[in-house]
Write a protein that holds these residues in place. Structure first.
Motif, PDB file in Angstrom:
ATOM      1  N   UNK A 297     -29.967 -13.821 -32.439  1.00 45.47           N
ATOM      2  CA  UNK A 297     -29.149 -13.990 -31.285  1.00 45.47           C
ATOM      3  C   UNK A 297     -29.989 -14.741 -30.355  1.00 45.47           C
ATOM      4  N   UNK A 298     -31.140 -15.046 -30.770  1.00 40.29           N
ATOM      5  CA  UNK A 298     -32.198 -15.638 -29.517  1.00 40.29           C
ATOM      6  C   UNK A 298     -31.368 -17.087 -28.811  1.00 40.29           C
ATOM      7  N   UNK A 299     -31.035 -18.014 -29.414  1.00 39.99           N
ATOM      8  CA  UNK A 299     -30.259 -19.143 -28.754  1.00 39.99           C
ATOM      9  C   UNK A 299     -28.718 -19.020 -28.194  1.00 39.99           C
ATOM     10  N   UNK A 300     -28.310 -17.547 -28.174  1.00 37.76           N
ATOM     11  CA  UNK A 300     -26.855 -17.323 -27.659  1.00 37.76           C
ATOM     12  C   UNK A 300     -26.913 -16.974 -26.434  1.00 37.76           C
ATOM     13  N   UNK A 301     -25.648 -17.291 -25.455  1.00 43.94           N
ATOM     14  CA  UNK A 301     -25.579 -16.817 -24.182  1.00 43.94           C
ATOM     15  C   UNK A 301     -24.193 -16.338 -24.096  1.00 43.94           C
ATOM     16  N   UNK A 302     -24.022 -15.367 -23.086  1.00 39.13           N
ATOM     17  CA  UNK A 302     -22.589 -15.215 -22.703  1.00 39.13           C
ATOM     18  C   UNK A 302     -22.117 -16.155 -21.505  1.00 39.13           C
ATOM     19  N   UNK A 303     -21.119 -16.844 -21.722  1.00 40.56           N
ATOM     20  CA  UNK A 303     -20.421 -17.744 -20.745  1.00 40.56           C
ATOM     21  C   UNK A 303     -19.160 -16.976 -20.303  1.00 40.56           C
ATOM     22  N   UNK A 304     -19.282 -17.058 -18.937  1.00 41.43           N
ATOM     23  CA  UNK A 304     -17.946 -16.634 -18.107  1.00 41.43           C
ATOM     24  C   UNK A 304     -16.958 -17.695 -18.127  1.00 41.43           C
TER      25      UNK A 304
END
Length: 117
Positions: free
Chosen positions: A6-13
């Motif tokens: 998951x190192x390149x994943x982000x949560x986006x609002x």
């Protein structure tokens, strides 16, 4: 690379809210269709704010502008500012999945004394 998948994943609002008025998030690398649609909505909102600001500049330069016109302008500027602030919030609320790990050196492991001085 630490082997974390998951190192390149982000949560986006996401812009707007869900059915119950709760915020929505997407988890990804920022290149998927939902992320692209959210970025498009943000771009539209920012573009509309620029257009409105240009219109406000012109209207305020007019010495014959009425109170009704100024009230309408202030209302639209208020709406636009709210949307621009939401875009800033959306862009500032993109969390790196690794920052949620309390053992990481990311934003999730901030020194609690910083800012309390």
């Amino acid at each position: 690379m630490n082997g974390n998948r998951y190192e390149s994943l982000t949560f986006r609002l996401l812009p707007g809210t869900g059915l119950e008025g709760k915020p929505g998030y997407v988890l990804g690398d920022g290149t998927g269709p939902v992320s692209r649609m959210a970025a498009s909505i943000e771009g539209i909102r920012l573009g509309m704010a620029v257009d409105l600001l240009d219109h406000a500049t012109d209207l305020l330069a007019d010495t014959k502008v009425t109170g009704v016109e100024l009230h309408f302008l202030a209302s639209r500027l208020s709406e636009s500012l709210r949307e621009v602030l939401q875009v800033a919030e959306y862009r500032g609320a993109r969390w790196d999945v690794n920052s949620l790990d309390p053992d990481s050196e990311g934003p999730g492991s901030r020194d609690p004394d910083i800012g309390n001085q």
